[in-house]
Design an enzyme around this catalytic site. Sequence first.
Site, short mmCIF file in Angstrom:
data_model
loop_
_atom_site.label_atom_id
_atom_site.label_comp_id
_atom_site.label_asym_id
_atom_site.label_seq_id
_atom_site.Cartn_x
_atom_site.Cartn_y
_atom_site.Cartn_z
CG ASP A 1 -2.22 0.74 0.99
OD1 ASP A 1 -2.27 1.57 0.05
OD2 ASP A 1 -3.18 0.53 1.74
CD GLU B 1 -6.42 5.45 2.84
OE1 GLU B 1 -5.40 5.27 3.52
OE2 GLU B 1 -6.39 5.44 1.60
#
Length: 845
Positions: free
Chosen positions: A326, A527
């Site tokens: 990621d 997020e």
Amino acid sequence: MMPRISLITPVMIAAFGLSGCAQDLDSKTEQTTHAANTAIWPKLPKTVPVDKTVESKVSALLAKMTLEQKVAQMIQPEIRDVTVEDMRRYGFGSYLNGGGAFPNNNKHATPADWIALAEKMYQASVDDSLDGINIPTMWGTDAVHGHNNVIGATLFPHNIGLGAANNPELIEKIAAITAKEVMVTGIDWVFAPTVAVVRDDRWGRTYEGYSEDPAIVGKYAAAIVSGLQGRPGDGFLGDQQVISTVKHFVGDGGTQGGDDQGNNLDNEQDLFDIHAQGYVQGLGAGAQSVMASFNSWHGEKIHGNKYLLTDVLKTQMGFDGFVVGDWNGHGQVTGCSNENCSQSINAGLDIFMVPTNAWKPLLENTIAQVKNGEISQTRIDDAVSRILRVKFRAGLFDKPSPANRALSGKTELIGHPEHRAVARQAVRESLVLLKNNDGILPLKPSTRILVAGDGADNIGKQSGGWTITWQGTGNSNEDFPGGSSIYDGINDVVSAHGGQVQLSVDGSFTDKPDVAIVVFGEEPYAEGNGDLDNLDYQRGQAKDLALLKQLKAQGIPVVSVFITGRPLWVNPEINASDAFVVAWLPGSEGKGVADVLFSNADGKINHDFKGQLSFSWPNSPDDTAVNVGNEQYAPLFAYGYGLTYRDQTNLPLLSEEITQTANSVSKLAIMQGTVKSPWSLQLHSAEKSLTMTSNTAKLESVRVRTTDRFVQEDARAIHFMSSEISKVAIAHVFPEDLRAFNSKGSVLSFDMLLNSDVSNDAKVGINCDVACSQGVLLSKLVTNKDKGKWKTIHIATNCFANDTDNMAKVYSPFAIASKGPLNLVVSNISFNTNTDTALVHSCSE
């Protein structure tokens, strides 16, 4: 106390007087030991059988490749930081567009622009004139609720809403549509599905989870993977399919305190039973890639965890695709940086996702580490074999170039009416009815309706994060051609049946309505920017509750439609409503809400409510980790709850009692990762103003860019470039009441990295309705000796407002202005109380 609802089934340029390597994110959490036991994890069947022809091609190509060519296959840069010539020179195995990144850095890039970039990158990758090899590259994108980066695409409800629908067949259809719209733009690979099992609803990614129940997540993982890739043996990875990614391996939904990128302390059996079921079924359906998670497990970052990435995932479970990192997640591994991380490769990471200009030193360092034996050649060959295997399986060596593929350029498929119809169905099926006293719903379409609330005619708000921009902010209805707001659907239905509709955000009206539909809820986030410390909705500033009470006080029945990415404590809002509907984050097809709220012309049910809670609803603001199956399970609305029009029970008043701990405010984040709602970052010069809506913003005299400090884009680099007065401010058109931060010990806090000499005319301050002071000279806060070092600064709020009432109306809680060149970076801006006075600049001189 109120009895709990039981589960029915078991289951501005006034510039303060001016004139003329990642830290250890787990240090605050307990680190415990755990015993490894690979026998807990299953050996998965080979859904995609080993193909000897493919394996032979992989081996033959690998044998021809140099070390430099192999490592380039393992590097994934981002389109803002890599050029076509870079691709031609290095031959990267893949590249991505992060959230908020667009071709030509243009938010309104057309499908043709996306295709053009895909074609250029592809042609550069197969051009062997510089790198000596012609392996096609792959473009990866976050298409997490439709092709959400592209203007005009069909946007489906976010995962939490789809979980409430509990319809795997519909989910597979949604995934297939998403694949088609992605293929139209020449992109090969989608970073979906997210298969996190959320255990603490404070987590800012809660809406990316389908359910707190691993069973639903498992079923959905298989459905999404099958929809995106096709089924093995039946059009698998054909002309209308994309490569899928199950993410984020593993345990991201179970971090302590719901902290994004935090620490998961579950034992290994729970890690498997709760957090791994999406991988069991997603990989079982043939998913070809897995994304490593930002989180740690017992203090060890997954990006550097060989046991989980290699011993469990690859060896025990038999996964033969590739593992991608990621966003600079490798840089968070102990001993690593964004530019250097042999530990991740040795642990089993196959592709570095490396946005920013760190890609070049990372590539060079990795090559050097292989040459000096720090990384084995065997590990490199394994990683590259996995990448090539997936490329051969996906037909990338045989398919035409992106501009010439079967669906490429068929722009009529972007937001096609049939696709929108499926999205509208998903909206209908995702709605959950929590309250319907006296059977107020369904409404007759011939009624006089007032539509209120700031979410009523706001497609961006109803779509949430990961919508065009990363955070889903900075969008207007014009950015959603073909889409519809919730108000649009109400207006269509009522107008068609002779009723009357008035749209009024603040609830004012000319003719008293028969009923008010109030649409309100969370502002978009993504997020960690959405992390909360408790679940009290609009804590300390209950504006939406005031609107509901205002209407009720006038004798107007109220139907609330709640836009949210998670269960929240809204007992007062539910009490102030006659009916309460949770719409989650429905996406671009807001008309689907009206399909259910209104009856047919003859008063019969048009569409009944089908949605049932896939997340338990909290009993209090601190009830943050209530999950079905817990030993002490006492939610307000249980997992599986959801009324239909057949249910006649009235909901009694809910308790509005709240503890002081949950209700007290000791910190207010202004910018923590992102600029917090309701503010935005604005640039001002003598003649121009500009609101920052993407990763960069620039006027002639000042520019700002997002940059990485601890995690992705969590800081802002500010560069004042001329001698004219310029200002960068975090501001909002309406003032905020910040009187809670004007007491003794209250401070404005922020972190600053000075990258130039201090400008003698630079100041830091806030802007109030009543004139605040003239700000604080930056030279009193930092000196040239501080250059190159992060420094935390605390300024007493009475430096800005000696009168408490001044803080009642704050338009800009943070601003910095300069009349001269200045280069700095800021992050973590907040108001705090009870700060150690020894650390505070008090303005007493």
